[in-house]
Design a protein around this motif. Structure first.
Motif, PDB file in Angstrom:
ATOM      1  N   GLY A 167       0.872  -1.108  -0.058  1.00 45.94           N
ATOM      2  CA  GLY A 167      -0.092  -0.078  -0.051  1.00 45.94           C
ATOM      3  C   GLY A 167       0.786   1.356  -0.097  1.00 45.94           C
ATOM      4  O   GLY A 167       1.957   1.131   0.151  1.00 45.94           O
ATOM      5  N   PHE A 168      -0.070   2.445  -0.309  1.00 44.82           N
ATOM      6  CA  PHE A 168       0.833   3.670  -0.223  1.00 44.82           C
ATOM      7  C   PHE A 168       0.151   4.570   0.926  1.00 44.82           C
ATOM      8  O   PHE A 168      -1.276   4.497   0.928  1.00 44.82           O
ATOM      9  N   HIS A 169       0.874   5.189   1.603  1.00 50.07           N
ATOM     10  CA  HIS A 169       0.304   6.020   2.708  1.00 50.07           C
ATOM     11  C   HIS A 169       0.215   7.584   2.486  1.00 50.07           C
ATOM     12  O   HIS A 169       1.491   8.125   2.259  1.00 50.07           O
ATOM     13  N   ILE A 170      -0.801   8.022   2.138  1.00 47.55           N
ATOM     14  CA  ILE A 170      -0.640   9.513   1.518  1.00 47.55           C
ATOM     15  C   ILE A 170      -1.247  10.621   1.976  1.00 47.55           C
ATOM     16  O   ILE A 170      -2.285  10.073   2.767  1.00 47.55           O
ATOM     17  N   ILE A 171      -0.712  11.364   1.858  1.00 49.35           N
ATOM     18  CA  ILE A 171      -1.426  12.930   2.539  1.00 49.35           C
ATOM     19  C   ILE A 171      -1.414  13.784   1.152  1.00 49.35           C
ATOM     20  O   ILE A 171      -0.397  14.113   0.410  1.00 49.35           O
ATOM     21  N   GLY A 172      -2.770  14.149   0.844  1.00 52.51           N
ATOM     22  CA  GLY A 172      -3.095  15.041  -0.304  1.00 52.51           C
ATOM     23  C   GLY A 172      -3.513  16.489   0.302  1.00 52.51           C
ATOM     24  O   GLY A 172      -4.132  16.408   1.047  1.00 52.51           O
ATOM     25  N   ALA A 173      -2.817  17.578  -0.330  1.00 51.90           N
ATOM     26  CA  ALA A 173      -3.183  18.836  -0.181  1.00 51.90           C
ATOM     27  C   ALA A 173      -3.166  19.702  -1.551  1.00 51.90           C
ATOM     28  O   ALA A 173      -2.896  19.092  -2.333  1.00 51.90           O
ATOM     29  N   HIS A 174      -3.286  20.992  -1.264  1.00 51.40           N
ATOM     30  CA  HIS A 174      -3.397  21.464  -2.664  1.00 51.40           C
ATOM     31  C   HIS A 174      -2.380  22.911  -2.325  1.00 51.40           C
ATOM     32  O   HIS A 174      -2.559  23.675  -1.357  1.00 51.40           O
ATOM     33  N   THR A 175      -1.798  23.478  -3.539  1.00 49.29           N
ATOM     34  CA  THR A 175      -0.702  24.512  -3.389  1.00 49.29           C
ATOM     35  C   THR A 175      -1.342  26.002  -3.784  1.00 49.29           C
ATOM     36  O   THR A 175      -0.875  27.072  -3.726  1.00 49.29           O
ATOM     37  N   ASP A 176      -2.558  25.830  -4.350  1.00 49.53           N
ATOM     38  CA  ASP A 176      -3.265  27.147  -4.966  1.00 49.53           C
ATOM     39  C   ASP A 176      -4.328  27.740  -3.779  1.00 49.53           C
ATOM     40  O   ASP A 176      -4.523  27.041  -2.931  1.00 49.53           O
ATOM     41  N   ILE A 225      -4.030  -0.467  -4.327  1.00 48.15           N
ATOM     42  CA  ILE A 225      -4.839   0.886  -4.076  1.00 48.15           C
ATOM     43  C   ILE A 225      -5.690   0.482  -2.859  1.00 48.15           C
ATOM     44  O   ILE A 225      -6.119   1.348  -1.933  1.00 48.15           O
ATOM     45  N   GLN A 226      -6.135  -0.821  -2.975  1.00 51.07           N
ATOM     46  CA  GLN A 226      -6.922  -1.496  -1.669  1.00 51.07           C
ATOM     47  C   GLN A 226      -6.415  -1.326  -0.371  1.00 51.07           C
ATOM     48  O   GLN A 226      -6.875  -1.413   0.616  1.00 51.07           O
ATOM     49  N   ARG A 227      -5.099  -1.557  -0.392  1.00 55.26           N
ATOM     50  CA  ARG A 227      -4.156  -1.403   0.843  1.00 55.26           C
ATOM     51  C   ARG A 227      -3.765  -0.198   1.101  1.00 55.26           C
ATOM     52  O   ARG A 227      -3.130   0.129   2.175  1.00 55.26           O
ATOM     53  N   SER A 228      -4.016   0.949   0.497  1.00 54.75           N
ATOM     54  CA  SER A 228      -3.661   2.204   0.575  1.00 54.75           C
ATOM     55  C   SER A 228      -4.489   3.135   1.362  1.00 54.75           C
ATOM     56  O   SER A 228      -5.776   2.676   1.469  1.00 54.75           O
ATOM     57  N   PHE A 229      -4.238   4.155   1.759  1.00 58.09           N
ATOM     58  CA  PHE A 229      -5.095   5.125   2.372  1.00 58.09           C
ATOM     59  C   PHE A 229      -4.515   6.651   2.042  1.00 58.09           C
ATOM     60  O   PHE A 229      -3.444   6.948   2.076  1.00 58.09           O
ATOM     61  N   LEU A 230      -5.651   7.484   1.952  1.00 57.21           N
ATOM     62  CA  LEU A 230      -5.373   9.137   1.783  1.00 57.21           C
ATOM     63  C   LEU A 230      -5.923   9.746   2.784  1.00 57.21           C
ATOM     64  O   LEU A 230      -7.204   9.846   3.239  1.00 57.21           O
ATOM     65  N   VAL A 231      -5.032  10.620   3.201  1.00 57.25           N
ATOM     66  CA  VAL A 231      -5.562  11.816   4.186  1.00 57.25           C
ATOM     67  C   VAL A 231      -5.579  12.970   3.230  1.00 57.25           C
ATOM     68  O   VAL A 231      -4.556  13.433   2.723  1.00 57.25           O
ATOM     69  N   SER A 232      -6.894  13.608   3.139  1.00 61.40           N
ATOM     70  CA  SER A 232      -7.111  14.759   2.379  1.00 61.40           C
ATOM     71  C   SER A 232      -7.042  15.913   3.093  1.00 61.40           C
ATOM     72  O   SER A 232      -7.829  16.071   4.163  1.00 61.40           O
ATOM     73  N   ALA A 233      -6.051  16.617   3.249  1.00 61.25           N
ATOM     74  CA  ALA A 233      -5.764  17.666   4.139  1.00 61.25           C
ATOM     75  C   ALA A 233      -5.979  19.119   3.524  1.00 61.25           C
ATOM     76  O   ALA A 233      -5.406  19.477   2.867  1.00 61.25           O
TER      77      ALA A 233
END
Length: 472
Positions: free
Chosen positions: A79-88, A333-341
């Motif tokens: 899996g992928f352990h992700i934090i997603g954010a934005h720059t704009d 992807i099913q082993r992954s997790f996203l933190v939408s920050a």
């Protein structure tokens, strides 16, 4: 108890904010920090040769950046352990033809970007920043970031004597009222031909005085400027303030605060000796452009950028056929997790009725978990539990937010990525006031809480996820 280095987090954020007047600059500052931490830059135009235990990043359009650290025990399909954010952030962007002349003034034509609180842009000392395409003098072209430090323009309000009803409701016409004043025509005309570098050549698209300012800052001639992508920026620096020095006053907290906290968490969670030794997954931060306008661009969260990243990393560690790699990616992807920050709405003391009575996030109260039954946020019971469990283990505060039923709900990159990729997602954010103003505020404590929460997530998700059973 405060952890080592915690007191430096906020001053580090201030430095990041002051270095990042635009999405391009935020990515550039992120690149510098990643390189200093031992991350290697890779290019999407080239093949990747990745190694377990190493750290990498790439940029797209120089306004989106994805950084990742590969665990020593990672294998394709993990899996992928992700934090997603934005720059704009909402802003005023210069039009392709910005030359406006009215009533003896030289003005700069701008477009509104995103849903800004546009009345806050009046009577501020403004400059411009962004990127330019320049001739290099050898037949090629350069991509160059630019920022003029001193104020060069302003959007003046109309005097109350000429609009006695203004305090009963200030309604901004985004086309006619939001036009920054650059100079007076007579002064600009008198200065023509008197510039130290010779006569200023007239330009049909942009005021010559603006082009000369840009050229001087870039160290080139106005004719060397082929094109640019610039925006108006406030010149007031970000600061720690308030009577108790408990607040951060700054522009672009939405969402550079979460971008900074996630990036610093990834760097610090992968910098110590052995930090990736037992990691079986990939720790990742993805900072996207264009969230404020829907994310539908080549470098937005609605693009294939995230899926491309996961696919290329999986492929690098799999010698199998394309069909087999696809199966491994689906499993990953099913082993992954996203933190939408993305920053959250703190309770406003002057507008308390705007919050649902049982969901009133407070400054200093820690990260806010956002939930919406209509999927404007991607949080569910499983993803919320995971994030709360990490907080509980480290005695970090956490809060809840649900919008009132009689109010519309904003959204984030969370539902976009969750629906586009099928990845488990939780939507969170630090509480703030004045969201989308030219000048916002949040709490010093919540910057620290966010950083510590994200860092703990990177360090502990693999072990926690192994204990959770859902789809069996």
């Amino acid at each position: 108890m405060a952890k080592e280095g915690e007191n430096e987090v906020v001053s580090d954020l201030i430095g990041f904010l002051n270095a990042s007047p635009t999405a391009f600059h935020a990515v550039d500052e992120s690149k510098k920090r990643l390189k200093n931490a031992g991350f290697e830059q890779v290019s999407e135009r080239e093949d990747w040769n990745l190694q377990a235990g190493n750290k990498y990043f790439f940029t797209r359009n120089h306004s989106t950046i994805v950084a990742f650290a590969i665990g020593k025990k990672y294998v394709a399909g993990n899996g992928f352990h992700i934090i997603g954010a934005h720059t704009d952030s909402p802003c005023l962007k210069l039009k392709p033809v910005s030359k406006v002349a009215k009533g003896g003034y030289l003005e700069v034509g701008v477009q509104t970007y995103g849903g800004g609180l546009w009345h806050t842009w009046f009577d501020r000392d403004l400059t411009v920043a962004g990127r330019m395409i320049l001739r290099d003098g050898k037949g090629g072209y350069l991509h160059r970031l630019l920022r003029i430090q001193e104020p060069i323009m302003r959007i003046p309000t109309l005097a109350i004597h000429l609009n006695r009803e203004v305090n009963d409701g200030f309604k901004v016409n985004k086309h006619t009222h939001l036009v920054p004043v650059l100079a007076t025509s007579i002064k600009a005309e008198l200065n023509k031909g008197a510039h130290e570098n010779g006569p200023i050549v007239d330009n049909k698209k942009h005021h010559s005085v603006l082009l000369q300012l840009l050229a001087t800052e870039a160290g080139c001639q106005p004719d060397d400027i082929c094109d640019f992508e610039l925006q108006a920026c406030d010149t007031q620096p970000s600061i720690v303030s308030g009577a108790m020095k408990e607040f951060v006053f700054s522009g672009r907290l939405d969402n550079l605060c979460m971008s900074f906290c996630s990036l610093k968490a990834l760097i610090d969670a992968t910098s110590s000796e052995g930090s990736l030794e037992d990691e079986t997954g990939v720790r990742m931060v993805a900072l996207f452009d264009h969230e404020e306008v829907g994310s539908d661009s080549a470098q937005g969260a609605g693009s294939p950028a995230m899926l491309d990243s996961l696919s290329r990393i999986t492929t690098c560690f799999s010698p199998n056929s394309k069909v087999a790699v696809l199966r491994l990616l689906e499993k990953a992807i099913q082993r992954s997790f996203l933190v939408s920050a993305d920053m959250a709405h703190a309770l406003h003391p002057n507008y308390m009725d705007k919050h649902e009575e049982n969901h009133q996030p407070k400054l200093h109260g820690g990260l806010v978990i956002k939930t919406n039954a209509n999927q404007r946020y991607a949080t569910n019971a499983v993803t919320s539990f995971i994030f709360r469990e990490i907080a509980g283990k480290h005695n970090l505060p956490v809060q809840d937010f649900v919008v009132r039923n009689d109010m519309p709900c904003g959204s984030t990159i969370g539902p976009i990525l969750a629906s586009g990729m099928g990845i488990r997602t939780v939507d969170v954010g630090a509480p703030q006031l004045s969201m989308h103003s030219i000048r916002e505020m949040c709490a010093v404590d919540d910057v620290k809480h966010s950083y510590l929460h994200f860092k703990a997530y990177f360090e502990e998700f693999t072990h926690l996820d192994a204990k959770i059973t859902v789809d069996l």
